[in-house]
Design a protein around this motif. Structure first.
Motif, mmCIF file in Angstrom:
data_model
loop_
_atom_site.group_PDB
_atom_site.id
_atom_site.type_symbol
_atom_site.label_atom_id
_atom_site.label_comp_id
_atom_site.label_asym_id
_atom_site.label_seq_id
_atom_site.Cartn_x
_atom_site.Cartn_y
_atom_site.Cartn_z
ATOM 1 N N ILE A 294 44.458 79.632 53.450
ATOM 2 C CA ILE A 294 45.315 78.450 53.490
ATOM 3 C C ILE A 294 46.742 78.930 53.733
ATOM 4 N N ILE A 295 47.403 78.336 54.718
ATOM 5 C CA ILE A 295 48.757 78.750 55.072
ATOM 6 C C ILE A 295 49.762 77.815 54.406
ATOM 7 N N LYS A 296 50.711 78.395 53.694
ATOM 8 C CA LYS A 296 51.748 77.604 53.038
ATOM 9 C C LYS A 296 53.096 78.272 53.265
ATOM 10 N N LYS A 297 54.101 77.473 53.569
ATOM 11 C CA LYS A 297 55.438 77.993 53.802
ATOM 12 C C LYS A 297 56.134 78.328 52.487
ATOM 13 N N ALA A 298 56.869 79.411 52.488
ATOM 14 C CA ALA A 298 57.728 79.772 51.361
ATOM 15 C C ALA A 298 59.160 79.872 51.882
ATOM 16 N N TYR A 299 60.084 79.209 51.192
ATOM 17 C CA TYR A 299 61.464 79.119 51.670
ATOM 18 C C TYR A 299 62.410 79.894 50.756
ATOM 19 N N TRP A 300 63.543 80.276 51.346
ATOM 20 C CA TRP A 300 64.551 81.054 50.632
ATOM 21 C C TRP A 300 65.937 80.649 51.143
ATOM 22 N N SER A 301 66.847 80.384 50.210
ATOM 23 C CA SER A 301 68.232 80.080 50.579
ATOM 24 C C SER A 301 69.138 81.175 50.020
ATOM 25 N N LYS A 302 70.440 81.024 50.215
ATOM 26 C CA LYS A 302 71.377 81.994 49.654
ATOM 27 C C LYS A 302 71.283 82.052 48.126
ATOM 28 N N TYR A 303 70.796 80.971 47.526
ATOM 29 C CA TYR A 303 70.667 80.924 46.072
ATOM 30 C C TYR A 303 69.384 81.584 45.581
ATOM 31 N N GLY A 304 68.336 81.536 46.416
ATOM 32 C CA GLY A 304 67.084 82.135 45.996
ATOM 33 C C GLY A 304 65.879 81.324 46.425
ATOM 34 N N ALA A 305 64.785 81.448 45.665
ATOM 35 C CA ALA A 305 63.529 80.766 45.974
ATOM 36 C C ALA A 305 63.765 79.264 46.088
ATOM 37 N N THR A 306 63.192 78.663 47.120
ATOM 38 C CA THR A 306 63.497 77.272 47.456
ATOM 39 C C THR A 306 62.223 76.455 47.604
ATOM 40 N N VAL A 307 62.260 75.249 47.017
ATOM 41 C CA VAL A 307 61.104 74.356 47.009
ATOM 42 C C VAL A 307 61.499 73.023 47.634
ATOM 43 N N VAL A 308 60.688 72.560 48.570
ATOM 44 C CA VAL A 308 60.919 71.280 49.235
ATOM 45 C C VAL A 308 60.028 70.227 48.588
ATOM 46 N N THR A 309 60.640 69.159 48.052
ATOM 47 C CA THR A 309 59.893 68.077 47.423
ATOM 48 C C THR A 309 60.333 66.739 48.006
ATOM 49 N N LYS A 310 59.641 65.670 47.634
ATOM 50 C CA LYS A 310 60.002 64.327 48.092
ATOM 51 C C LYS A 310 61.348 63.886 47.536
ATOM 52 N N LYS A 311 61.742 64.459 46.409
ATOM 53 C CA LYS A 311 63.006 64.088 45.778
ATOM 54 C C LYS A 311 64.168 64.970 46.206
ATOM 55 N N GLY A 312 63.900 65.938 47.069
ATOM 56 C CA GLY A 312 64.962 66.802 47.533
ATOM 57 C C GLY A 312 64.511 68.241 47.654
#
Length: 677
Positions: A294-312
């Motif tokens: 199963i392929i799932k994206k993992a995101y990273w910003s200047k702050y660190g580990a990043t999670v994309v949700t419906k609320k932001g």
């Protein structure tokens, strides 16, 4: 074919190994506890890995599997979520960037020795390997697991649950399992010795259950204490000169940011007036029962580990996944010979949390340790932060000297029971919260255990050792209860107002707040607590009517399963190991804390709380006098004689004598052998 595969695997691992197991001695004492002896530290680490694998290889693998992205292959979706978090936290990236430069060469040799022992055990016992392809475990794999573990210590798991759930989590009674640490200076004791109680409250089984071991090399490593599965060094314990205990602390170690996403490009966020691309990678998750990844994206910003949700879109920042040196700091603490050397090890501030209560023959010390960021006081760090400015992007940490700490306070004692560091000794000697940076977020509350310990210490003169032990094993709640929800209204009910539960009300009113297995009041209270744990009122308030309604449910439950309501705590709450089921003392947040879950036939079984206990006396010029006990035994194999042989000792609140003296250990050992024999 099977023997050929084993031989190939063994040859591959032996080419990786440099340690001759004949140079390592494992001595099992009458309780099965391993004492590891060798010339060098890496050889001792080899023996620790091998001995621990003999006792609990399965649980050790549960720590190794996520680092290989294979926990999902063993546990299914639940395991795959952990595999994903390893990638989300950029553990592979941190290891790639820092493994060669951040860690000292002697410590890397210790880890190499540990992994050689673990890999050799896997090669010799292929039928015990849970998932193909896990072994050999490399140092890089190992430290990916370390990053995950230290992040969990910092609260990343709970933070992710809150983000994905879109709300702040409710009070979790069970999670606050608690720990105790007590140090008494020699000036406060009748015999002139310093005392230390190492008394962490952990799950009784699983990946964070304590394992006892003695590590002894000719390079100055000689320590007895507790470690977790896959731990290559003792996490808290005592060496020839000094000892320390850990308790969990709750200062602000982790921050959550909401990113300002570009309305025309969801893969960009604003930072200091510019749109910046989110880093992303595709993570292949392999799940048991599903033939394709199963392929799932993992995101990273200047702050660190990043999670994309419906609320932001939210980022998490914590020092735990920005520093690889936590386990090395524990190793340096293991090897310290003086308070000065121990303090120098703490200056690494690489362990992201844990209170540390320390003792040696002359010094007691406490610090509410942590990897605490230097933050801009203009922002509210208790809330979600704006993730669009470098003003909230901290990059440095408070040095050790700025953390709350005490050395040899005049009162002669130090303690922590997961409460505020500003109540750590005699009232006149305590620090004040106003003396410290408020953005650190240190706790300012007390709990039942800290309140009860303060009651015990009030007005005491010099303590003898038996009194010290009595305080450590005290099982009484304080005069005023201090749970996260106010349960005191239960004790104000009048039996005449609620005749249908008058018997339970009278039992509570007559209860002496002690929590021994014979206590009927403790059984009623545990019934109340068990209900509230899963059914908290939305406003956290308990009216008299609500209390009475809960008592009706408790009474019905007791009558249904026991045929009466005057049951004793030991009938209701059990210590369970395999087929053994024994009455046990303790309630949540007494000094002898126990936390239980549903068992069978209306009974509860202890899941967490009192587990590994180590009590130490220090006298200058002599080896420490040590006594310990584990809740079950040294082995996790049901057919092993040491699977539950400490259980009765534990329930009787007794201990076993232990020693750091190699000659004594070898003389009294029940089995002495080399790994693989």
């Amino acid at each position: 074919m099977k023997s050929y595969l084993f031989l190939s695997f063994f040859i591959a691992l032996r080419s990786f190994s440099q340690i001759n197991p004949q140079n390592v001695t494992i001595a099992r004492d009458r309780w099965g506890v391993p004492h590891i002896f060798a010339k060098t530290d890496p050889e001792v680490a080899y023996g620790l890995a091998y001995a621990h694998a003999e006792d609990d290889f399965k649980t050790i693998q549960l720590i190794c599997l996520p680092a290989k992205g294979k926990l999902g292959k063993h546990l299914g979706k639940q395991g795959a979520s952990v595999d994903y978090v390893v990638e989300l936290l950029h553990a592979p990236e941190l290891v790639a960037a820092e493994y060669e430069t951040a860690l000292s060469s002697d410590f890397k040799n210790v880890i190499n020795g540990y992994l050689q022992g673990l890999n050799d055990y896997a090669a010799r016992h292929p039928d015990e390997v849970l998932v193909k392809g896990v072994f050999p475990v490399t140092p890089q794999d190992y430290f990916k697991g370390v990053v995950l573990s230290l992040a969990v210590i910092s609260g990343v798991d709970a933070t992710l649950q809150q983000i994905y759930g879109g709300k702040v989590a409710a009070i979790d009674f069970l999670k606050a399992t608690g720990s105790n640490a007590i140090a008494i200076h020699k000036s406060k004791t009748a015999d002139g010795q310093a005392y230390l109680a190492i008394n962490s409250h952990q799950p009784l089984e699983g990946p964070v259950a304590w394992y006892e071991a003695h590590l002894c090399s000719e390079e100055g490593w000689n320590i007895l204490g507790g470690l977790f599965p896959a731990g290559a060094t003792v996490f808290h314990g005592v060496n020839e000169h000094l000892g320390w205990a850990h308790t969990v602390n709750g200062q602000d170690k982790i921050d959550v940011y909401q990113l300002e996403i570009n309305p025309v490009n969801k893969n960009q966020y604003r930072f200091d007036g510019q749109w910046v691309d989110l880093e992303s990678k595709s993570v292949k998750l392999r799940v048991k029962g599903i033939p394709f990844p199963i392929i799932k994206k993992a995101y990273w910003s200047k702050y660190g580990a990043t999670v994309v949700t419906k609320k932001g879109t939210f980022s998490i920042r914590t020092g735990a996944n920005l520093d690889l040196r936590g386990v090395e700091q524990w190793y340096r603490m293991n090897k310290a010979r003086t308070f000065s050397e121990f303090y120098q090890a703490l200056t690494m501030t690489a362990i992201p949390g844990f209170n540390i209560v320390y003792a040696d023959a002359d010094t007691i010390f406490y610090v509410s340790n942590g990897k605490i960021p230097l933050r801009d006081p203009a922002y509210n760090w208790k809330s979600t932060l704006p993730g669009n400015t470098s003003k909230t992007l901290w990059t440095a940490y408070h040095p050790l000297k700025e953390l709350p700490q005490y050395v040899n306070p005049a009162g002669g004692y130090l303690f922590n029971m997961n409460h505020t560091p500003f109540n750590a000794t005699a009232p006149a000697d305590n620090l004040k919260a106003s003396q410290f940076d408020p953005t650190m977020g240190y706790e300012t509350f007390d709990n039942n255990r800290s309140a009860r310990f303060a009651e015990l210490m009030q007005g005491t003169g010099k303590l003898d050792y038996e009194t010290f032990k009595r305080f450590k094993y005290d099982g009484q709640l304080p005069k005023k209860l201090m749970y996260p929800i106010d349960v005191n209204p239960f004790f104000s009910l009048k039996a005449t107002d609620y005749p249908e539960v008058s018997d339970l009300i009278e039992t509570l009113r007559q209860w002496d707040r002690r929590t021994g297995p014979e206590s009927k009041g403790a059984a009623v209270f545990l019934g109340i607590y068990t209900y509230l744990k899963n059914n908290l009122p939305s406003d956290n308030q308990l009216s008299a009517e609500k209390c009475a309604a809960i008592l009706r449910l408790v009474k019905a439950d007791f009558q249904s399963h026991f045929g009466r309501t005057d049951i004793r705590l030991g009938e209701y709450q059990k210590l369970v190991r395999g087929t053994r089921e024994l009455p046990v003392w303790g309630l949540p947040d007494v000094i002898t804390a126990m936390h239980s879950v549903t068992h069978q036939d209306g009974k509860l079984k202890v899941q967490a709380g009192e587990s590994y206990i180590e009590l130490v006396r220090f006298e200058k010029g002599k080896l420490p006098v040590i006594e310990t006990v584990n809740c079950f035994g040294a082995s996790n194999h049901a057919d092993n004689p040491h699977y539950a042989d400490q259980m009765e000792l534990f329930l009787q609140q007794k201990t076993k004598a232990m020693t750091l003296d190699k000659t004594t250990v070898l003389k009294e050992a029940k089995r002495v052998y080399h790994p693989g024999e």
